[in-house]
Design a protein around this motif. Sequence first.
Motif: not given
Length: 526
Positions: A325, A327, A475, A485, A487
């Motif tokens: 993942e 950001d 998040r 955020r 993502i």
Amino acid sequence: MKEDFILPDIGEGIVECELVEWLVEEGDIVVEDQPVADVQTDKALVQIPAKHAGRVLKRYVEQGDIAKVHAPLFALEIEDESTPSQPEKKTEPKPENQGASPATASAKAGYEEDFILPDIGEGIVECELVEWLVEEGDTVTEDQPVADVQTDKALVQIPAKHAGRVVKRYVEQGEIARVHSPLFRLALSDYEDHTPTAPAVAQPKAPEAVTQTRQSISSTDENRRKVLATPAVRRIAREHEIELGKVPASGKNGRVLKEDMLRFMGELEDEPGSKRKPTETAKPKAATAHKGDVDIIPVKGMRAAMARQMTHSAQTIPHFTYSEEIDVTELTRLRRSLNQRLESQGVKLTVMSLFIKSLSVALKRHPIVNSHMSDAGDEIHQFADHNIGMAVDSPMGLLVPNIKGVQNLSLLELAEEIKRLTESGRSGRLSPDDLKGGTITVSNIGSIGGTVTTPIVNAPEVAIVGIGRLQRLPRPNKKDELEIRDIIQVSWSGDHRVLDGGTIARFCNDWKALLEQPNDMVLWMV
């Protein structure tokens, strides 16, 4: 001096193309390397440059007609030699024809000959016979097209090697023909005329023979070549007995695209009184659909090539996958800021350009990921250039052009190249070089949908990454407070013979750090 311009090789396995547009007229003066015509293959739109400077005397192929590789395209009067006496000296004596004519006549006269299907592309051993252009008993001239065959790369037209009468066709329409096997039997013209004497053979001059052959070909295919369309579209029209002239065209210069054909076919199926009758290749398409009917779709062309490539990769590469993942909130902010500054210049940075540039920066730290595995599996070829491929959804199927030398490109240059390849792929204008030499692939499946994928490595490359769609998710920040955020999920597949989990994890961590802190990327781009 008059010279015929011979159409050169324009791609691996390509023996013919459609002349989309002439860029010069008869009588025009051209310079060396000046573009004179646009031709369309099944893979790309190719621009043909002049080999010499001079004046265009005659165009042998008209717009919309099929031009054959290694055949004359136009006649050019070269500037260097303009005296009329010199061409006559070169064209009149034909030692090959005069010396060989008695032997050739005696060799050919009095027998029938099998036409052996020649090589039609590197590595191709068989093809499907799409359509016979002649019947048994028909008389054909030398170089007259006799059949259309479909390989996994292109629709190829097979010309007659000699003039004569078609005695027997060995392969029926829709069947598989094998390279280096007999395709049809021909009774040679010399035998039927009973005139194997030297004067009769040497009588016609070479230029007249070329002209006569060209006229017979153009008249034979006159009705089939009126409308601009690629051979793949023409094949669909033949299979479903659709006249191309009736299909509304949306392409440049009235070109019928694959989408136009599919749209038109959908309209035909909705019409209760459709006049289409199924042919052998279109039998599975019933005129009226009933519950339980099954449509059989032949796997051919680009789809067949992709199927073989993916099957080969899946069966020969021990895959492993890795997901992460990332950001990209700061990255999207940086992109908006840069685009505001570039707005006055008419330039726009895409997220894809930042993904690819940051990937190149990470590859400098982990060069093993930018590798190929040899076919024998005993060598790893590590590349200095980052030729990063990107999947493009085109009318011909999934294509993967690559951006050459990403490590040497600025963000603006990279954005322009991504734009060019995307537009060229969707319009069928990619060149063969655009599709060769990739070292690693990015698939932005998130532009369509989905978050996690398991992509198949594009052999001989050793890694591919799939990027999921951007999501706005909560998040925790450093103070354990929830924030919304931007993502994305990235999904890696690797060749376990070259890479392992630790290598991909370290490489992905560096790439992630660049995407999450894009300002640090500048330090590595200097």
